[in-house]
Design a protein around this motif. Structure first.
Motif, PDB file in Angstrom:
ATOM      1  N   ASN A  46     -80.189  12.977 109.207  1.00 34.95           N
ATOM      2  CA  ASN A  46     -80.503  12.660 110.784  1.00 34.95           C
ATOM      3  C   ASN A  46     -79.257  12.450 111.574  1.00 34.95           C
ATOM      4  N   LEU A  47     -78.201  11.999 110.842  1.00 36.85           N
ATOM      5  CA  LEU A  47     -76.941  12.006 111.622  1.00 36.85           C
ATOM      6  C   LEU A  47     -76.449  13.326 111.841  1.00 36.85           C
ATOM      7  N   ALA A  48     -76.648  14.307 110.797  1.00 34.96           N
ATOM      8  CA  ALA A  48     -76.246  15.699 111.006  1.00 34.96           C
ATOM      9  C   ALA A  48     -76.869  16.280 111.919  1.00 34.96           C
ATOM     10  N   ALA A  49     -78.365  16.029 112.030  1.00 36.49           N
ATOM     11  CA  ALA A  49     -79.246  16.475 113.111  1.00 36.49           C
ATOM     12  C   ALA A  49     -78.830  15.952 114.545  1.00 36.49           C
ATOM     13  N   GLU A  50     -78.444  14.913 114.594  1.00 38.11           N
ATOM     14  CA  GLU A  50     -77.766  14.287 115.774  1.00 38.11           C
ATOM     15  C   GLU A  50     -76.458  15.039 116.289  1.00 38.11           C
ATOM     16  N   ASN A  51     -75.699  15.321 115.436  1.00 34.46           N
ATOM     17  CA  ASN A  51     -74.364  16.056 115.473  1.00 34.46           C
ATOM     18  C   ASN A  51     -74.834  17.455 116.304  1.00 34.46           C
ATOM     19  N   ASN A  52     -75.777  18.099 115.426  1.00 40.43           N
ATOM     20  CA  ASN A  52     -76.212  19.331 115.988  1.00 40.43           C
ATOM     21  C   ASN A  52     -76.714  19.084 117.606  1.00 40.43           C
ATOM     22  N   LYS A  53     -77.411  18.140 117.732  1.00 40.34           N
ATOM     23  CA  LYS A  53     -78.061  17.980 119.468  1.00 40.34           C
ATOM     24  C   LYS A  53     -76.949  17.656 120.353  1.00 40.34           C
ATOM     25  N   ILE A  54     -75.781  16.988 119.807  1.00 41.31           N
ATOM     26  CA  ILE A  54     -74.723  16.770 120.786  1.00 41.31           C
ATOM     27  C   ILE A  54     -74.055  18.289 120.912  1.00 41.31           C
ATOM     28  N   ILE A  55     -73.633  18.834 119.835  1.00 40.35           N
ATOM     29  CA  ILE A  55     -73.019  20.058 120.201  1.00 40.35           C
ATOM     30  C   ILE A  55     -74.045  21.209 120.925  1.00 40.35           C
ATOM     31  N   GLN A  56     -75.147  21.242 120.522  1.00 47.64           N
ATOM     32  CA  GLN A  56     -76.131  22.186 121.472  1.00 47.64           C
ATOM     33  C   GLN A  56     -76.063  21.701 123.008  1.00 47.64           C
ATOM     34  N   GLU A  57     -76.077  20.665 123.267  1.00 51.74           N
ATOM     35  CA  GLU A  57     -75.992  20.045 124.636  1.00 51.74           C
ATOM     36  C   GLU A  57     -74.911  20.602 125.400  1.00 51.74           C
ATOM     37  N   ILE A  58     -73.443  20.614 124.570  1.00 51.12           N
ATOM     38  CA  ILE A  58     -72.291  21.030 125.195  1.00 51.12           C
ATOM     39  C   ILE A  58     -72.425  22.620 125.291  1.00 51.12           C
ATOM     40  N   ILE A  59     -73.141  23.152 124.502  1.00 47.52           N
ATOM     41  CA  ILE A  59     -73.247  24.641 124.678  1.00 47.52           C
ATOM     42  C   ILE A  59     -74.048  25.066 125.731  1.00 47.52           C
ATOM     43  N   GLU A  60     -75.177  24.352 125.900  1.00 46.60           N
ATOM     44  CA  GLU A  60     -76.262  24.768 126.898  1.00 46.60           C
ATOM     45  C   GLU A  60     -75.509  24.343 128.189  1.00 46.60           C
ATOM     46  N   SER A  61     -74.684  23.236 128.495  1.00 46.99           N
ATOM     47  CA  SER A  61     -74.179  22.750 129.749  1.00 46.99           C
ATOM     48  C   SER A  61     -73.173  24.022 130.163  1.00 46.99           C
ATOM     49  N   ARG A  62     -72.559  24.407 128.948  1.00 50.29           N
ATOM     50  CA  ARG A  62     -71.432  25.577 129.440  1.00 50.29           C
ATOM     51  C   ARG A  62     -71.973  26.982 129.672  1.00 50.29           C
ATOM     52  N   ASN A  63     -73.389  27.142 129.169  1.00 51.71           N
ATOM     53  CA  ASN A  63     -74.037  28.486 129.646  1.00 51.71           C
ATOM     54  C   ASN A  63     -74.260  28.202 131.068  1.00 51.71           C
ATOM     55  N   ALA A  64     -74.837  26.957 131.298  1.00 55.03           N
ATOM     56  CA  ALA A  64     -75.352  26.765 132.649  1.00 55.03           C
ATOM     57  C   ALA A  64     -74.243  26.651 133.719  1.00 55.03           C
ATOM     58  N   SER A  65     -72.998  26.653 133.313  1.00 57.89           N
ATOM     59  CA  SER A  65     -71.577  26.374 134.119  1.00 57.89           C
ATOM     60  C   SER A  65     -71.166  27.819 134.657  1.00 57.89           C
ATOM     61  N   ASN A  66     -70.792  27.790 135.783  1.00 54.66           N
ATOM     62  CA  ASN A  66     -70.163  29.084 136.483  1.00 54.66           C
ATOM     63  C   ASN A  66     -68.571  29.128 136.238  1.00 54.66           C
ATOM     64  N   GLU A  67     -68.135  28.079 135.681  1.00 57.35           N
ATOM     65  CA  GLU A  67     -66.597  27.739 135.376  1.00 57.35           C
ATOM     66  C   GLU A  67     -65.920  28.608 134.602  1.00 57.35           C
ATOM     67  N   GLU A  68     -64.578  28.850 134.664  1.00 56.72           N
ATOM     68  CA  GLU A  68     -63.973  29.579 133.666  1.00 56.72           C
ATOM     69  C   GLU A  68     -63.332  28.585 132.767  1.00 56.72           C
ATOM     70  N   PHE A  69     -63.493  29.134 131.414  1.00 56.78           N
ATOM     71  CA  PHE A  69     -62.775  28.306 130.435  1.00 56.78           C
ATOM     72  C   PHE A  69     -61.969  29.097 129.563  1.00 56.78           C
ATOM     73  N   ASN A  70     -60.741  28.499 129.161  1.00 53.67           N
ATOM     74  CA  ASN A  70     -60.017  29.150 128.103  1.00 53.67           C
ATOM     75  C   ASN A  70     -59.974  28.449 126.741  1.00 53.67           C
ATOM     76  N   ASP A  71     -60.824  28.494 126.188  1.00 53.50           N
ATOM     77  CA  ASP A  71     -61.024  27.577 124.755  1.00 53.50           C
ATOM     78  C   ASP A  71     -61.741  28.379 123.653  1.00 53.50           C
ATOM     79  N   LEU A  72     -61.913  27.909 122.547  1.00 56.42           N
ATOM     80  CA  LEU A  72     -62.348  28.775 121.518  1.00 56.42           C
ATOM     81  C   LEU A  72     -64.073  28.841 121.789  1.00 56.42           C
TER      82      LEU A  72
END
Length: 448
Positions: free
Chosen positions: A206-232
């Motif tokens: 369940n903890l591992a699944a929570e971690n997945n959810k946090i990372i997924q939220e970060i990716i989704e918010s990046r997908n929705a953003s129009n900002e330029e990022f210089n990261d991995l």
């Protein structure tokens, strides 16, 4: 010799001795490994049941053979592919075969030197902020501070500055908790049923699944953003498979990011902690680093150029990782029968290579228990590198090697330039978990 005369194995550790030592080995296998190597030679074997064998080795010929020369016949063991993947998913660290190769080819360009150079400014700023927060003029266990530094460097390199501190703390907490339980599962296989029955496995899944959810939220918010990022994350999201022209699926991105967090922060934190201990023990070595950094910075302000000239600093870090390799052991299983050095081994033999012992094997190293950075300078370096595995070897060598070296050189150079380092510890204590974790290494920092 095996009962089947077609197969031959290194000297066998008796099953009685194996069970007698089992509890001590579970707590800390390294002293037992050392004793067995001194008794049996550079490789020994253990028979499990009627037909299964385990080989443990500190022989460079065997390490090179299974990691480089005939690596196609040697897959990661079930410890890595089954136990780790349960919590980490199917990323570079846990996958094998064609799928692993496809992922490696996809991700490798993101870790090309030119790409790493783009991350250096962010890396440097993050390290400066962490070093400015170090406690001064008192001895304290330095590992948590180095762990925080290394974690933040990975986080800011992955997500630039687009993630809340709260989410970062939660990711770090989950990674550490899951790893502690993972080590228990690996070292106490006879308790597997109890771990499942008592709900512990479910808790950590369940903890591992929570971690997945946090990372997924970060990716989704990046997908929705129009900002330029210089990261991995940006580099990983832009990668495309050669055959389909498509990017990674959401789940694959999550799995690879988890691997980068784990592989990218703990090993670096371990290496920095052991290195600070040695700098505290040997003020003359610390002074040489200070002189090197001062000299380099008097000639250039360019951080990339500075990193390329840190020859002695790099040698100190290498010698620290020789004595205390953060990834202290690796294992493989052979897919088909094979000839390994002088032995004929059956398929599915589990082979462990102790980098900790190989790095101290007197066959390859003069005065192996002494801290001598000069081993990694000039002509001596060529010889030393033949027997040196801080990042593994062969096609599966750590993809983030360049990243880690940059980070460690920047951290050590900044710390030494700002502080004089002292240590309380005569000897080093450690806990060999998935990585070689330093225990209670107390260091003090006084402003120069």
């Amino acid at each position: 010799m095996s009962e089947n005369t077609n197969y031959s194995y290194p000297t066998r550790l008796s099953i009685l001795r194996f069970f007698k030592d089992a509890e001590g080995v579970r707590r800390n296998p390294i002293p037992f490994h050392k004793r067995y190597f001194e008794k049996f030679g550079d490789s020994f074997s253990i028979r499990i049941g009627l037909t299964r064998y385990i080989i443990l080795s500190r022989d460079n010929e065997i390490a090179q053979y299974i990691l480089v020369k005939n690596q196609r016949n040697y897959n990661k063991s079930k410890f890595q592919s089954v136990y780790l993947s349960k919590y980490l998913g199917k990323g570079l660290l846990t996958s094998d075969g064609d799928f692993w190769l496809k992922q490696r080819r996809l991700i490798q360009p993101a870790f090309h030197k030119q790409k790493m150079n783009q991350l250096v400014d962010n890396m440097n700023k993050t390290i400066t902020a962490e070093i400015d927060n170090l406690e001064e003029d008192k001895f304290f266990d330095v590992f948590p501070a180095m762990s925080q530094l290394a974690f933040n460097v990975v986080a800011k390199s992955l997500f630039e500055f687009s993630i809340s501190e709260e989410k970062l703390h939660r990711i770090k907490f989950i990674i550490e908790e899951v790893q502690k339980f993972l080590v228990k599962e690996i070292r106490l296989p006879h308790k597997a049923f109890w771990f499942s029955l008592s709900g512990q496995v479910r808790k950590y899944l369940n903890l591992a699944a929570e971690n997945n959810k946090i990372i997924q939220e970060i990716i989704e918010s990046r997908n929705a953003s129009n900002e330029e990022f210089n990261d991995l994350l940006n580099m990983l999201m832009e990668t495309r498979y050669e055959d389909t022209g498509e990017g990674m699926s959401m789940q694959q991105l999550i799995d690879e990011i988890k691997v980068l967090f784990i592989a990218g922060h703990e090993t670096t934190a371990n290496a920095l902690t052991f290195t600070l201990h040695f700098l505290g023990r040997y003020p003359e070595i610390q002074q040489k680093i200070f002189d090197e950094i001062t000299e380099i910075q008097s000639h250039t302000d360019n951080v990339i150029e500075q990193l390329q000239k840190m020859t002695y600093t790099n040698a100190v870090l290498n010698e620290s990782m020789r004595m205390y390799p953060p990834a202290w052991i690796t294992d493989r299983e052979n897919v088909e029968d094979d000839s390994l050095a002088a032995f004929k081994i059956k398929k599915n033999t589990l082979i462990g290579i102790s980098f900790y012992e190989l790095h101290r094997n007197p066959k390859y190293w003069d005065n192996p228990d002494q801290f001598i950075p000069e081993r990694f300078l000039g002509e001596q370096k060529k010889k030393s590198m033949q027997y040196f595995y801080p990042f593994g070897a062969g096609p599966r060598m750590c993809i983030g090697t360049g990243f880690a070296i940059y980070e460690m050189c920047l951290a050590i150079s900044q710390i030494v330039k700002k502080y004089e380092i002292k240590t309380k510890n005569e000897t080093v204590k450690f806990n060999p978990l998935v990585t070689l974790k330093p225990v209670n290494i107390e260091v003090s920092f006084s402003k120069r």
